[in-house]
Design a protein around this motif. Sequence first.
Motif, PDB file in Angstrom:
ATOM      1  N   LEU A  78      -3.707  23.271   0.127  1.00 16.80           N
ATOM      2  CA  LEU A  78      -2.923  22.034   0.200  1.00 16.80           C
ATOM      3  C   LEU A  78      -3.710  20.845  -0.342  1.00 16.80           C
ATOM      4  O   LEU A  78      -4.913  20.723  -0.120  1.00 16.80           O
ATOM      5  N   SER A  79      -3.009  19.971  -1.028  1.00 13.15           N
ATOM      6  CA  SER A  79      -3.629  18.779  -1.606  1.00 13.15           C
ATOM      7  C   SER A  79      -3.718  17.658  -0.564  1.00 13.15           C
ATOM      8  O   SER A  79      -3.108  17.733   0.503  1.00 13.15           O
ATOM      9  N   LYS A  80      -4.426  16.594  -0.931  1.00 13.06           N
ATOM     10  CA  LYS A  80      -4.518  15.430  -0.042  1.00 13.06           C
ATOM     11  C   LYS A  80      -3.138  14.817   0.181  1.00 13.06           C
ATOM     12  O   LYS A  80      -2.817  14.382   1.280  1.00 13.06           O
ATOM     13  N   ALA A  81      -2.329  14.771  -0.869  1.00 17.51           N
ATOM     14  CA  ALA A  81      -0.974  14.219  -0.740  1.00 17.51           C
ATOM     15  C   ALA A  81      -0.145  15.053   0.232  1.00 17.51           C
ATOM     16  O   ALA A  81       0.597  14.501   1.053  1.00 17.51           O
ATOM     17  N   GLU A  82      -0.283  16.363   0.158  1.00 17.97           N
ATOM     18  CA  GLU A  82       0.454  17.224   1.096  1.00 17.97           C
ATOM     19  C   GLU A  82      -0.030  17.024   2.525  1.00 17.97           C
ATOM     20  O   GLU A  82       0.778  16.986   3.460  1.00 17.97           O
ATOM     21  N   TRP A  83      -1.319  16.859   2.703  1.00 17.91           N
ATOM     22  CA  TRP A  83      -1.844  16.609   4.049  1.00 17.91           C
ATOM     23  C   TRP A  83      -1.358  15.266   4.595  1.00 17.91           C
ATOM     24  O   TRP A  83      -1.096  15.140   5.791  1.00 17.91           O
ATOM     25  N   ARG A  84      -1.217  14.271   3.720  1.00 16.43           N
ATOM     26  CA  ARG A  84      -0.677  12.983   4.177  1.00 16.43           C
ATOM     27  C   ARG A  84       0.747  13.172   4.704  1.00 16.43           C
ATOM     28  O   ARG A  84       1.122  12.600   5.731  1.00 16.43           O
ATOM     29  N   GLN A  85       1.551  13.969   3.990  1.00 18.05           N
ATOM     30  CA  GLN A  85       2.921  14.246   4.434  1.00 18.05           C
ATOM     31  C   GLN A  85       2.915  14.988   5.773  1.00 18.05           C
ATOM     32  O   GLN A  85       3.697  14.669   6.673  1.00 18.05           O
TER      33      GLN A  85
END
Length: 133
Positions: free
Chosen positions: A108-115
């Motif tokens: 998972l990317s940082k953007a996905e973790w933010r979501q």
Amino acid sequence: MPSIDPRACRATWHAAARAAGGRVEDFVEQEYPQNFHSASISNRNGTHVALFHAHYPLVSFVGDRRYWYTDEFQEPPAWATVLIGAGFVVLSAAQLLSPLEESDTSALSKAEWRQIKHWRPQSLGATLFNSWD
């Protein structure tokens, strides 16, 4: 992100309907913010609703259509093997209902973790099949 051609999903769903001895009721393409297509088949055992992930070849089965899903995932019917034969990964209810913490999330990317931190999904299924903006 990659994209799964909805025409491939639809064609495979029609093949699944033949295997199920039923008929396709509909196939609804993903609309923002949903990240999945939804489809239904009716046969002598009732109506079967599937979610096709719009970006990865993942399929889940649910009881009915909703805007988003948390814990409504069901075991796939026996005829769902047609989907596997066409290259899709059909996920079990046990997999989809498992806590996200028990899943391999290393890709998972940082953007996905933010979501994830914002929406706080409790299960793998709620993370995979979502309507996040």
